[in-house]
Design an enzyme around this catalytic site. Structure first.
Site, mmCIF file in Angstrom:
data_model
loop_
_atom_site.group_PDB
_atom_site.id
_atom_site.type_symbol
_atom_site.label_atom_id
_atom_site.label_comp_id
_atom_site.label_asym_id
_atom_site.label_seq_id
_atom_site.Cartn_x
_atom_site.Cartn_y
_atom_site.Cartn_z
ATOM 1 N N LYS A 107 0.806 -1.226 0.000
ATOM 2 C CA LYS A 107 0.000 0.000 0.000
ATOM 3 C C LYS A 107 0.841 1.279 0.000
ATOM 4 C CE LYS A 107 -4.135 -2.054 1.966
ATOM 5 N NZ LYS A 107 -3.718 -3.468 2.023
HETATM 6 C C1 LIG Z 1 -4.428 -4.560 1.441
HETATM 7 C C2 LIG Z 1 -3.697 -5.844 1.303
HETATM 8 C C3 LIG Z 1 -4.102 -6.851 0.381
HETATM 9 C C4 LIG Z 1 -5.356 -6.745 -0.445
HETATM 10 O O1 LIG Z 1 -5.266 -5.803 -1.476
HETATM 11 P P1 LIG Z 1 -6.585 -5.321 -2.245
HETATM 12 O O2 LIG Z 1 -6.126 -4.291 -3.202
HETATM 13 O O3 LIG Z 1 -7.491 -4.756 -1.176
HETATM 14 O O4 LIG Z 1 -7.186 -6.514 -2.895
HETATM 15 C C5 LIG Z 1 -3.320 -7.996 0.253
HETATM 16 N N1 LIG Z 1 -2.219 -8.171 1.010
HETATM 17 C C6 LIG Z 1 -1.806 -7.237 1.913
HETATM 18 C C7 LIG Z 1 -0.600 -7.525 2.720
HETATM 19 C C8 LIG Z 1 -2.513 -6.046 2.091
HETATM 20 O O5 LIG Z 1 -2.101 -5.140 3.007
#
Ligand SMILES: *Cc1c(COP(=O)(O)O)cnc(C)c1O
Length: 430
Positions: A107
């Site tokens: 993220k």
């Molecule tokens: C947020 C997150 C996801 C999921 O991603 P999306 O875009 O919401 O599908 C997967 N793995 C980790 C470690 C995350 O922090």
């Protein structure tokens, strides 16, 4: 580029308006009015382009009316200052590590891009913007880090006391400057409720300008397409058709990859790998979308029963189920299968996967059983150290702390305890 609301009952918005609003006034997600196309020469020549140049060419069509070229290039240079290594796992499989940023989850790129964009929009503004976000773990750290030191923007993060991991709490509470952590005596749902209440509180209207930084914001969502383009650049020479397996929760990351494909990137197929929260795997079998409350799992960043970005994927395919099926498969896996995958990857290759990456690996393996001619990439979305308990007990080994985490382990936690909505309102008005 304009963005329209998928609820189709709100005015069109520029990129700037869409970022500041977060969600459209009718409650719909914003979607680009058209999907720009790369010229064919872009993919012929991609191996000769730097990552920064690829990122610039991919995002420019979406933002050019609101962010001048030189500013966009500068933002991208600051956002993309770490690596996205591709690590071979077996002859037809690699993993794409997306966890080398400051908070060690994928993220970081979206959160940083959103922060820098808002920083530019509010640079010489009289107005101050307050970003209000509730977190159950990873989002808060990425947002806090991304916005640290951005002029004109205050960040207020609500987290449930005692319910985030030690590392996650440190990532939220040790930064200072324009970041405030409010430690809520309650659950994540209580935090979320307070945030929603603040957005509609008449006592705050006109006095505090609020926006949210969750994953539906276009500035957090779109830059994720870059991961797929960078990978294509490196694996094109394999001469095989590529498939991506994406561990999915709210389906923002995979949807951004599918946008890159629609912009012209050659990809054979996408696999959305989930834990037992299987709303989308069920949908891909039955064409019925039946959301449920979420179930807690060891891959907890994907504990989502009603994925917010799936409407964007449906829109990309004009709700044509058969067309979507050509490009997307989705499979669900239990915690037991996930732990077995962590063990077997480690036993075969020495590679330590986190629970989310392991779910991605399982999805890829399943698809390749019937498509052995493909080259597969599964995304590693978080560093295994962020899920230390599960990983070390599954593998009977300890993990050493990377420098990003080591750095915050002896910093002082600063948070403000709150227990009810009035505490939040009082804080925001001060
Ligand atoms: C947020 C997150 C996801 C999921 O991603 P999306 O875009 O919401 O599908 C997967 N793995 C980790 C470690 C995350 O922090």
């Amino acid at each position: 580029m304009n963005f329209y609301s998928l609820n189709k009952n709100a005015p069109k918005a520029s990129f700037k308006e869409a970022v500041i609003n977060g969600i459209a006034p009718d409650g719909g997600l914003y979607f680009p009015e058209r999907i720009p196309q790369f010229p064919a020469s872009f993919f012929d020549d991609i191996q000769n382009l730097s990552d920064h140049e690829i990122a610039y060419r991919a995002l420019m069509p979406f933002v050019k009316e609101d962010i001048p070229d030189a500013v966009l290039r500068d933002i991208l240079e600051k956002v993309l200052d770490f690596d996205f290594p591709i690590v071979p796992i077996s002859e037809h499989v690699s993993t794409l590590e997306l966890f080398h940023g400051p908070t060690m989850a994928f993220k970081d790129v979206g959160a940083r891009f959103m922060a820098r964009s808002l920083g530019y929009f509010f640079k010489n503004s009289e107005e101050h913007l307050t970003v209000l976000v509730a977190t159950s773990g990873d989002t808060g750290g990425a947002v806090a880090n991304g916005f640290l030191g951005v002029d004109g923007v205050e960040v207020v993060i609500l987290y449930p006391s005692g319910k985030v991991s030690d590392i996650q709490e440190r990532q939220l509470t040790t930064l200072g400057q324009n970041i405030t952590a409010l430690e809520v005596d309650g659950t994540f749902d209580d935090c979320q409720r307070m945030v929603k209440k603040a957005f509609v509180d008449p006592n705050l209207k006109g006095r505090v300008k609020l926006t949210s930084a969750n994953s539906i914001n276009v500035a957090r969502w779109l830059p994720q397409m870059l991961y797929f383009l960078f990978t294509y650049k490196h694996l094109k020479a394999k001469g095989k058709e590529l498939v991506f397996s994406v561990p999915s929760g709210n389906f923002g990351n995979i949807c951004a990859g599918m946008i890159a494909q629609r912009m012209g990137m050659p990809v054979r197929h996408f696999i959305a790998a989930t834990n037992v929260n299987d709303t989308v795997p069920k949908y891909m079998q039955t064409a019925l979308y039946d959301p449920k409350p979420s179930t807690a799992t060891i891959s907890n960043a994907m504990d989502v029963g009603d994925p917010s970005n799936f409407v964007r994927i449906k829109q990309l395919y004009n709700d044509d189920f058969d067309q979507l099926k050509e490009h997307l498969s989705s499979y669900s896996f239990s915690d037991k299968e996930t732990k077995e995958a962590i063990k077997s990857i480690y036993a075969k290759t020495g590679y330590i996967a986190d629970p989310h990456g392991a779910v991605g690996y399982l999805g890829l393996k399943k698809y390749q059983e019937t498509h052995p001619d493909t080259y597969g990439i599964f995304l590693e979305t978080a560093h295994p150290v962020k899920f230390m308990d599960v990983v070390s007990s599954t593998l009977n080994t300890t993990l050493s702390l990377p420098p990003q985490i080591e750095k915050i382990m002896h910093k002082k936690k600063v948070s403000m305890a709150i227990s009810q909505y009035e505490d939040l309102r009082k804080f925001l008005l001060n």
